[in-house]
Design a protein around this motif. Structure first.
Motif, PDB file in Angstrom:
ATOM      1  N   ILE A   1       1.257  42.824  20.288  1.00 55.80           N
ATOM      2  CA  ILE A   1       2.439  43.678  20.205  1.00 55.80           C
ATOM      3  C   ILE A   1       2.734  44.047  18.751  1.00 55.80           C
ATOM      4  N   LEU A   2       2.613  43.068  17.855  1.00 55.80           N
ATOM      5  CA  LEU A   2       2.893  43.328  16.439  1.00 55.80           C
ATOM      6  C   LEU A   2       1.697  43.913  15.697  1.00 55.80           C
ATOM      7  N   GLY A   3       0.529  43.885  16.329  1.00 57.83           N
ATOM      8  CA  GLY A   3      -0.655  44.465  15.702  1.00 57.83           C
ATOM      9  C   GLY A   3      -1.202  43.632  14.563  1.00 57.83           C
ATOM     10  N   VAL A   4      -1.115  42.300  14.700  1.00 57.00           N
ATOM     11  CA  VAL A   4      -1.615  41.402  13.664  1.00 57.00           C
ATOM     12  C   VAL A   4      -2.638  40.445  14.260  1.00 57.00           C
ATOM     13  N   SER A   5      -3.459  39.873  13.396  1.00 55.81           N
ATOM     14  CA  SER A   5      -4.444  38.900  13.858  1.00 55.81           C
ATOM     15  C   SER A   5      -3.791  37.535  14.002  1.00 55.81           C
ATOM     16  N   ARG A   6      -4.460  36.655  14.713  1.00 53.17           N
ATOM     17  CA  ARG A   6      -3.939  35.302  14.935  1.00 53.17           C
ATOM     18  C   ARG A   6      -3.847  34.502  13.630  1.00 53.17           C
ATOM     19  N   ASP A   7      -4.592  34.897  12.621  1.00 48.89           N
ATOM     20  CA  ASP A   7      -4.529  34.166  11.354  1.00 48.89           C
ATOM     21  C   ASP A   7      -3.701  34.906  10.299  1.00 48.89           C
ATOM     22  N   ALA A   8      -2.849  35.818  10.738  1.00 45.04           N
ATOM     23  CA  ALA A   8      -1.999  36.571   9.813  1.00 45.04           C
ATOM     24  C   ALA A   8      -0.985  35.638   9.152  1.00 45.04           C
ATOM     25  N   SER A   9      -0.645  35.959   7.926  1.00 38.68           N
ATOM     26  CA  SER A   9       0.336  35.160   7.182  1.00 38.68           C
ATOM     27  C   SER A   9       1.749  35.530   7.628  1.00 38.68           C
ATOM     28  N   ASP A  10       2.715  34.699   7.245  1.00 39.18           N
ATOM     29  CA  ASP A  10       4.119  34.998   7.530  1.00 39.18           C
ATOM     30  C   ASP A  10       4.498  36.375   6.994  1.00 39.18           C
ATOM     31  N   ASP A  11       4.060  36.679   5.784  1.00 41.90           N
ATOM     32  CA  ASP A  11       4.393  37.965   5.171  1.00 41.90           C
ATOM     33  C   ASP A  11       3.788  39.146   5.936  1.00 41.90           C
ATOM     34  N   GLN A  12       2.557  39.001   6.396  1.00 42.93           N
ATOM     35  CA  GLN A  12       1.921  40.068   7.164  1.00 42.93           C
ATOM     36  C   GLN A  12       2.640  40.302   8.484  1.00 42.93           C
ATOM     37  N   ILE A  13       3.043  39.225   9.132  1.00 47.19           N
ATOM     38  CA  ILE A  13       3.758  39.340  10.402  1.00 47.19           C
ATOM     39  C   ILE A  13       5.126  39.979  10.173  1.00 47.19           C
ATOM     40  N   LYS A  14       5.823  39.552   9.131  1.00 45.34           N
ATOM     41  CA  LYS A  14       7.136  40.120   8.830  1.00 45.34           C
ATOM     42  C   LYS A  14       7.027  41.613   8.515  1.00 45.34           C
ATOM     43  N   LYS A  15       6.012  41.993   7.761  1.00 45.69           N
ATOM     44  CA  LYS A  15       5.825  43.399   7.410  1.00 45.69           C
ATOM     45  C   LYS A  15       5.546  44.237   8.662  1.00 45.69           C
ATOM     46  N   ALA A  16       4.692  43.730   9.533  1.00 51.99           N
ATOM     47  CA  ALA A  16       4.385  44.446  10.778  1.00 51.99           C
ATOM     48  C   ALA A  16       5.644  44.570  11.632  1.00 51.99           C
ATOM     49  N   PHE A  17       6.408  43.487  11.734  1.00 50.50           N
ATOM     50  CA  PHE A  17       7.652  43.514  12.505  1.00 50.50           C
ATOM     51  C   PHE A  17       8.609  44.561  11.953  1.00 50.50           C
TER      52      PHE A  17
END
Length: 83
Positions: free
Chosen positions: A9-25
């Motif tokens: 849903i967020l378009g991130v990989s399972r090994d994405a960092s907190d910052d990558q997930i927050k940016k995608a969100f």
């Protein structure tokens, strides 16, 4: 992957960092926010999906709990012992 998979849903990989997930969100939340899409039920639904996905994996602790629930949920399949 399931369509309900928060990583998908967020378009991130399972090994994405907190910052990558927050940016995608933030990118997706901005795109689908109800204030930017008044009277758009599809955008509202997508916004809720994005928020839910972030709630599930937005922090390292949340990801750990999510992964644990996925591991146990898949392993037991909801079957009950003893009838």
């Amino acid at each position: 992957m399931s369509k309900d998979d928060p990583y998908q849903i967020l378009g991130v990989s399972r090994d994405a960092s907190d910052d990558q997930i927050k940016k995608a969100f933030r990118t997706l939340a901005r795109r689908y926010h109800p204030d930017r899409n008044p009277d758009d039920k599809i955008a509202e639904s997508r916004f809720k999906q994005v928020q839910s996905a972030y709630d599930q994996i937005g922090t390292a602790e949340a990801r750990k709990e999510y992964e644990k629930s996925q591991m146990f949920g898949a392993g037991f399949g909801g079957a009950r012992a003893g009838g």
